[in-house]
Design a protein around this motif. Structure first.
Motif, short mmCIF file in Angstrom:
data_model
loop_
_atom_site.label_atom_id
_atom_site.label_comp_id
_atom_site.label_asym_id
_atom_site.label_seq_id
_atom_site.Cartn_x
_atom_site.Cartn_y
_atom_site.Cartn_z
N SER A 91 0.76 -1.33 0.07
CA SER A 91 0.00 0.10 0.01
C SER A 91 0.66 1.39 -0.05
O SER A 91 0.37 2.35 -0.41
CB SER A 91 -0.99 0.04 1.29
OG SER A 91 -0.31 0.01 2.33
N LYS A 92 2.00 1.15 0.40
CA LYS A 92 2.92 2.31 0.57
C LYS A 92 4.01 2.47 -0.55
O LYS A 92 4.53 3.74 -0.75
CB LYS A 92 3.81 2.12 1.90
CG LYS A 92 2.63 2.38 2.96
CD LYS A 92 3.55 2.34 4.36
CE LYS A 92 2.81 2.51 5.48
NZ LYS A 92 1.34 3.40 5.60
N VAL A 93 4.26 1.36 -1.40
CA VAL A 93 5.20 1.57 -2.45
C VAL A 93 4.68 0.92 -3.72
O VAL A 93 3.49 0.27 -3.69
CB VAL A 93 6.65 0.82 -2.30
CG1 VAL A 93 7.20 1.13 -1.01
CG2 VAL A 93 6.26 -0.72 -1.98
N LYS A 94 5.34 1.54 -4.85
CA LYS A 94 4.68 1.26 -6.17
C LYS A 94 5.75 0.15 -6.70
O LYS A 94 5.44 -0.36 -7.90
CB LYS A 94 4.29 2.39 -7.00
CG LYS A 94 3.57 3.40 -6.44
CD LYS A 94 2.21 2.79 -6.42
CE LYS A 94 1.10 3.90 -5.91
NZ LYS A 94 0.24 3.35 -4.85
N ILE A 95 6.82 -0.13 -6.37
CA ILE A 95 7.85 -1.07 -6.93
C ILE A 95 7.46 -2.59 -6.77
O ILE A 95 6.86 -2.56 -5.58
CB ILE A 95 9.15 -0.90 -6.62
CG1 ILE A 95 9.37 -1.03 -4.83
CG2 ILE A 95 9.55 0.73 -6.91
CD1 ILE A 95 10.78 -0.83 -4.22
N PRO A 96 7.87 -3.35 -7.56
CA PRO A 96 7.57 -4.73 -7.25
C PRO A 96 8.24 -5.05 -5.78
O PRO A 96 9.32 -4.60 -5.71
CB PRO A 96 8.26 -5.49 -8.31
CG PRO A 96 8.48 -4.66 -9.37
CD PRO A 96 8.48 -3.41 -8.83
N ILE A 97 7.78 -6.11 -5.11
CA ILE A 97 7.94 -6.64 -3.92
C ILE A 97 8.56 -8.01 -3.87
O ILE A 97 8.02 -9.21 -4.53
CB ILE A 97 6.96 -6.57 -2.94
CG1 ILE A 97 6.31 -5.13 -2.65
CG2 ILE A 97 7.32 -7.18 -1.45
CD1 ILE A 97 7.52 -4.22 -2.05
N GLY A 98 9.71 -8.32 -3.55
CA GLY A 98 10.24 -9.73 -3.45
C GLY A 98 10.42 -10.01 -1.98
O GLY A 98 10.98 -9.37 -0.96
N ILE A 99 10.32 -11.27 -1.57
CA ILE A 99 10.54 -11.87 -0.31
C ILE A 99 11.55 -12.91 -0.27
O ILE A 99 11.50 -13.81 -1.08
CB ILE A 99 8.96 -12.22 0.36
CG1 ILE A 99 8.02 -11.22 0.42
CG2 ILE A 99 9.47 -12.93 1.75
CD1 ILE A 99 6.90 -11.32 1.03
N LYS A 100 12.50 -12.82 0.45
CA LYS A 100 13.52 -13.89 0.44
C LYS A 100 13.08 -14.61 1.58
O LYS A 100 13.10 -14.47 2.72
CB LYS A 100 14.99 -13.37 0.87
CG LYS A 100 16.09 -14.06 0.31
CD LYS A 100 17.23 -13.33 0.66
CE LYS A 100 18.32 -14.18 -0.05
NZ LYS A 100 19.80 -13.48 -0.13
N LEU A 101 12.96 -16.11 1.35
CA LEU A 101 12.48 -17.11 2.25
C LEU A 101 13.63 -18.09 2.66
O LEU A 101 14.43 -18.40 1.74
CB LEU A 101 11.61 -18.05 1.55
CG LEU A 101 10.13 -17.26 0.96
CD1 LEU A 101 9.14 -18.17 0.41
CD2 LEU A 101 9.46 -16.65 2.54
N GLY A 102 13.48 -18.56 3.78
CA GLY A 102 14.20 -19.78 4.15
C GLY A 102 13.88 -21.13 4.11
O GLY A 102 12.47 -21.20 3.60
N PRO A 103 14.55 -22.12 3.99
CA PRO A 103 14.04 -23.44 3.67
C PRO A 103 13.30 -24.08 4.78
O PRO A 103 12.75 -25.22 4.82
CB PRO A 103 15.16 -24.27 3.54
CG PRO A 103 16.41 -23.53 4.06
CD PRO A 103 15.92 -22.31 4.23
N LEU A 104 13.22 -23.54 6.06
CA LEU A 104 12.92 -24.37 7.34
C LEU A 104 11.44 -24.01 7.76
O LEU A 104 10.95 -24.26 8.83
CB LEU A 104 13.71 -23.70 8.56
CG LEU A 104 15.12 -23.98 8.27
CD1 LEU A 104 16.15 -23.55 9.17
CD2 LEU A 104 15.58 -25.60 7.98
N PHE A 105 10.42 -23.61 6.77
CA PHE A 105 8.96 -23.34 7.11
C PHE A 105 8.36 -24.70 7.18
O PHE A 105 8.76 -25.55 6.30
CB PHE A 105 8.51 -22.50 6.09
CG PHE A 105 8.86 -21.07 6.26
CD1 PHE A 105 8.14 -20.25 7.05
CD2 PHE A 105 9.98 -20.52 5.61
CE1 PHE A 105 8.35 -18.78 7.18
CE2 PHE A 105 10.14 -19.02 5.61
CZ PHE A 105 9.51 -18.29 6.46
N THR A 106 7.43 -25.04 7.94
CA THR A 106 6.63 -26.07 8.14
C THR A 106 6.07 -26.40 6.75
O THR A 106 6.01 -27.57 6.45
CB THR A 106 5.62 -26.15 9.35
OG1 THR A 106 6.35 -25.91 10.42
CG2 THR A 106 5.06 -27.42 9.42
N ASN A 107 5.23 -25.61 6.19
CA ASN A 107 4.55 -25.69 4.88
C ASN A 107 4.97 -24.55 4.05
O ASN A 107 4.32 -23.89 3.51
CB ASN A 107 2.81 -25.77 5.24
CG ASN A 107 2.19 -26.10 4.03
OD1 ASN A 107 2.76 -26.16 2.91
ND2 ASN A 107 1.02 -26.72 4.26
#
Length: 181
Positions: free
Chosen positions: A7-23
């Protein structure tokens, strides 16, 4: 948090994930459906303790500060599982050392491949070498454009009879058998 950032930015958003999530698969789908433009697999968690009371700088070592080539397998597995199931670009990071690595990640579903550790271990010329190796791989495999092969070996492109995880297991065993001689 993602919705607030969007809601605050107009640029694309990327999220860096780690491999240790349950699902991880479910999380990736929810993030993409919530407007995340890119998912980066995988964030490395640093395992080195730095003693601020000593003047010694810790050495940059693979597996501690820097990624290792062995990390690519898990990334390829998840790229392949997520490709075609999430409405976001997939970006691969960790362990990339060669043009062959780049091509294998793209075939698994990555639309972007990042390098970092190889630049610390070598220098900026590593990028030229990786690009040259990638071009040779593409020429040898008669690939006109890298865009043509994104996700070509992903799970979504395989028949339901082919069990991807089992196939990876068989490939790993065959490599080990070759090494044994």
């Amino acid at each position: 948090i993602l919705n607030e950032i969007k809601s605050k930015v107009k640029i694309p958003i990327g999220i860096k994930l780690g491999p240790l999530f349950t699902n991880l698969g479910n999380l990736a789908i929810k993030l993409a459906d919530s407007g995340c433009n890119s998912l980066v697999l995988f964030n490395r968690f640093q395992t080195v303790h730095v003693d601020e009371n000593t003047a010694e700088k810790p050495a940059l070592e693979e597996g501690k500060w820097l990624s290792t080539p062995g990390e690519i397998g898990l990334i390829k597995k998840w790229m392949s599982k997520l490709y075609g199931k999430v409405n976001a670009d997939l970006s691969a990071t960790s362990g990339v050392r060669s043009g062959e690595d780049v091509l294998s990640l793209v075939l698994s579903g990555a639309s972007v491949v990042q390098v970092a550790s190889v630049l610390y271990l070598q220098d900026i010329d590593a990028v030229k070498r990786i690009i040259t190796e990638l071009e040779i791989q593409m020429k040898n495999q008669k690939i006109e454009s890298i865009k043509d092969v994104i996700g070509k070996e992903s799970q979504s492109k395989r028949s339901p009879k082919e069990k991807y995880d089992r196939l990876l297991y068989y490939k790993a065993i065959s490599v080990l058998n070759e090494m044994k001689g």
